[in-house]
Design a protein around this motif. Structure first.
Motif, mmCIF file in Angstrom:
data_model
loop_
_atom_site.group_PDB
_atom_site.id
_atom_site.type_symbol
_atom_site.label_atom_id
_atom_site.label_comp_id
_atom_site.label_asym_id
_atom_site.label_seq_id
_atom_site.Cartn_x
_atom_site.Cartn_y
_atom_site.Cartn_z
ATOM 1 N N THR A 66 0.814 -1.209 0.000
ATOM 2 C CA THR A 66 0.000 0.000 0.000
ATOM 3 C C THR A 66 0.850 1.262 0.000
ATOM 4 O OG1 THR A 66 -1.869 -1.094 1.051
ATOM 5 C CG2 THR A 66 -1.726 1.271 1.361
ATOM 6 N N GLY A 67 2.103 1.171 0.452
ATOM 7 C CA GLY A 67 2.921 2.381 0.451
ATOM 8 C C GLY A 67 4.293 2.149 1.032
ATOM 9 N N HIS A 68 5.000 3.247 1.226
ATOM 10 C CA HIS A 68 6.380 3.192 1.693
ATOM 11 C C HIS A 68 6.735 4.515 2.356
ATOM 12 C CE1 HIS A 68 7.454 5.807 -1.721
ATOM 13 N NE2 HIS A 68 6.651 5.042 -2.437
ATOM 14 N N GLY A 69 7.791 4.486 3.161
ATOM 15 C CA GLY A 69 8.325 5.715 3.710
ATOM 16 C C GLY A 69 9.019 6.525 2.632
ATOM 17 N N LEU A 70 9.232 7.816 2.937
ATOM 18 C CA LEU A 70 9.824 8.726 1.956
ATOM 19 C C LEU A 70 10.603 9.807 2.691
ATOM 20 C CD1 LEU A 70 8.323 10.251 -1.203
ATOM 21 C CD2 LEU A 70 8.871 11.808 0.664
ATOM 22 N N GLY A 71 11.705 10.236 2.104
ATOM 23 C CA GLY A 71 12.509 11.307 2.682
ATOM 24 C C GLY A 71 13.671 11.616 1.773
ATOM 25 N N ILE B 101 4.763 8.768 4.872
ATOM 26 C CA ILE B 101 4.456 7.562 4.110
ATOM 27 C C ILE B 101 3.569 7.890 2.917
ATOM 28 C CG2 ILE B 101 4.664 6.016 6.092
ATOM 29 C CD1 ILE B 101 1.575 6.023 6.270
ATOM 30 N N THR B 102 3.671 7.046 1.902
ATOM 31 C CA THR B 102 2.727 7.121 0.796
ATOM 32 C C THR B 102 1.585 6.138 1.047
ATOM 33 O OG1 THR B 102 3.757 5.383 -0.537
ATOM 34 C CG2 THR B 102 4.606 7.620 -0.794
ATOM 35 N N ILE B 103 0.439 6.463 0.517
ATOM 36 C CA ILE B 103 -0.706 5.544 0.453
ATOM 37 C C ILE B 103 -1.078 5.458 -1.023
ATOM 38 C CG2 ILE B 103 -3.114 5.151 1.079
ATOM 39 C CD1 ILE B 103 -1.214 4.803 3.436
#
Length: 392
Positions: free
Chosen positions: A325-330, A352-354
């Motif tokens: 469904t998603g992942h962390g981001l930075g 996070i992305t959804i």
């Protein structure tokens, strides 16, 4: 930005090592995060309670003293690199210099990131330094929790992202259709490549850069990571996924929208509505302390209740909902935490992305992606872009 490295201190205590060592250029997010220094060639960062830098060559030494987030900045010349290179050759000399650098700070054992140069590790071991691979990715875990300043960097990148998405939608909406069902704009066929170019130019004007993007139409859209190519078609889904990096802050944004020029099929409309519901269900599940498999499960529930396959219901499926469904981001476009069945605990400061989606070559693909920050009492959606399928 001054990161809170308390968690890294705890890791060093638990691991029983004197310091944490990174040997990479600044494209490595852990290196940039620890050092605060941007350099195109590899350099060494030691964290032993303080951040310390070592440059084998002196080229970046002066700039690093002014710009790096470091207690000390040293160079190979401080440890006799030239003499050692003449006696032992450049590679062994580098190992001896790093070992002498560590020894000067009382460091005899280090942990390293999971991806660390084998040659450097072997060379240090030959010099009597104890080198242990950190399979947990301690610095990556620290990076997962964003400061208010980092969240603002991501928000800035997201505004640029939305400007680029608006430009892409504008092109699709303004297009006409030729006899072959291809989109035509200003007398030329509108292609994935042309839309991608406009996205990248718009991002540059907003201080961001992007080497790759996704503008995938029809059957191409049935593969979540197909970049797309060739003419865009009427009545077909067009997935646009943009994930730029701000050139100044180096932080990313990420957003996906699905458009259709013309008349979407009944199946495509149904898929779009289900995917938007899956997005909403997953977002509603986001709050601190929740395991990410719960968030992922909320999206899966929507699809499975509609009779569509997911990897949760059928790990072998090649159609339906075939990713997390998603992942962390930075600093990285994909980082911790993973919003998937594996399950990690959401904490305030996680970004996070959804992005639920459905895929089948007979229909194409649909994906809708928002960008959220987990707050003390829930979440904030950093995405302000409308969700509409039909654009003309």
């Amino acid at each position: 930005m001054e990161p809170d490295l308390t968690q890294l201190d705890e890791y060093l205590d638990e691991a029983g090592v004197d310091g944490y060592l990174v040997d990479a250029d600044s494209e490595d997010a852990d290196q940039y995060y620890l050092s605060g220094f941007d350099a195109p060639d590899p350099f060494v960062t030691l964290y032993d309670g303080d951040v310390r830098l070592l440059f084998t060559r002196s080229l970046e030494y002066g700039r690093a003293k002014k710009e790096a987030r470091a207690e000390t900045v040293e160079r190979g010349a401080d440890f006799g690199y030239a003499e050692k290179a003449q006696e032992y050759g450049p590679q062994e000399a580098r190992s001896r210099v790093i070992a002498a650098f560590l020894d000067s700070h009382g460091v005899g054992s280090v942990a390293t990131p999971p991806r660390f140069p084998l040659q450097t590790a072997d060379g240090l071991r030959e010099q009597g330094i104890e080198v242990t691979a950190d399979d947990s990715g301690a610095v990556t875990e620290v990076r997962a929790t964003k400061t208010d300043e980092e969240i603002e960097y991501i928000r800035e990148a997201q505004r640029a992202n939305e400007a680029a998405m608006a430009r892409a939608e504008e092109l699709i909406s303004a297009a006409e259709t030729n006899a072959d069902g291809e989109l035509v704009l200003d007398g030329a066929v509108l292609t994935s490549e042309r839309v991608t170019e406009e996205i990248e130019v718009t991002l540059l004007r907003h201080g961001c850069a992007l080497d790759e993007t996704i503008v995938a139409c029809g059957a191409d859209a049935a593969d979540p990571h197909d970049r797309g190519s060739g003419p865009l078609l009427t009545d077909e889904p067009i997935i646009i996924d943009i994930f730029p990096r701000n050139k100044r802050s180096r932080y990313h944004a990420d957003m996906t929208r699905t458009f259709c020029h013309g008349d979407p099929s009944e199946a495509l409309r149904e898929w779009f509505e289900l995917t938007d519901r899956a997005r909403e269900a997953a977002i509603e599940a986001v709050e601190p302390g929740v395991e990410t498999d719960v968030v992922h499960g909320a999206a899966c529930d929507v699809y499975e209740d509609a009779g569509l396959p997911t990897l949760r219901s059928d790990p072998t499926t090649e159609t339906g909902f075939i990713h997390s469904t998603g992942h962390g981001l930075g600093l990285d476009v994909h980082e911790m935490p993973s919003v998937a069945e594996s399950g990690e605990t959401l904490q305030p400061g996680h970004v996070i992305t959804i992005e639920p989606g459905l895929y089948d070559p007979e229909v194409g693909g649909v994906r809708i992606e928002d960008l959220l920050v987990v707050t003390e009492d829930g979440y904030e959606n950093l995405t302000e872009y409308d969700i509409e399928l039909a654009v003309a």
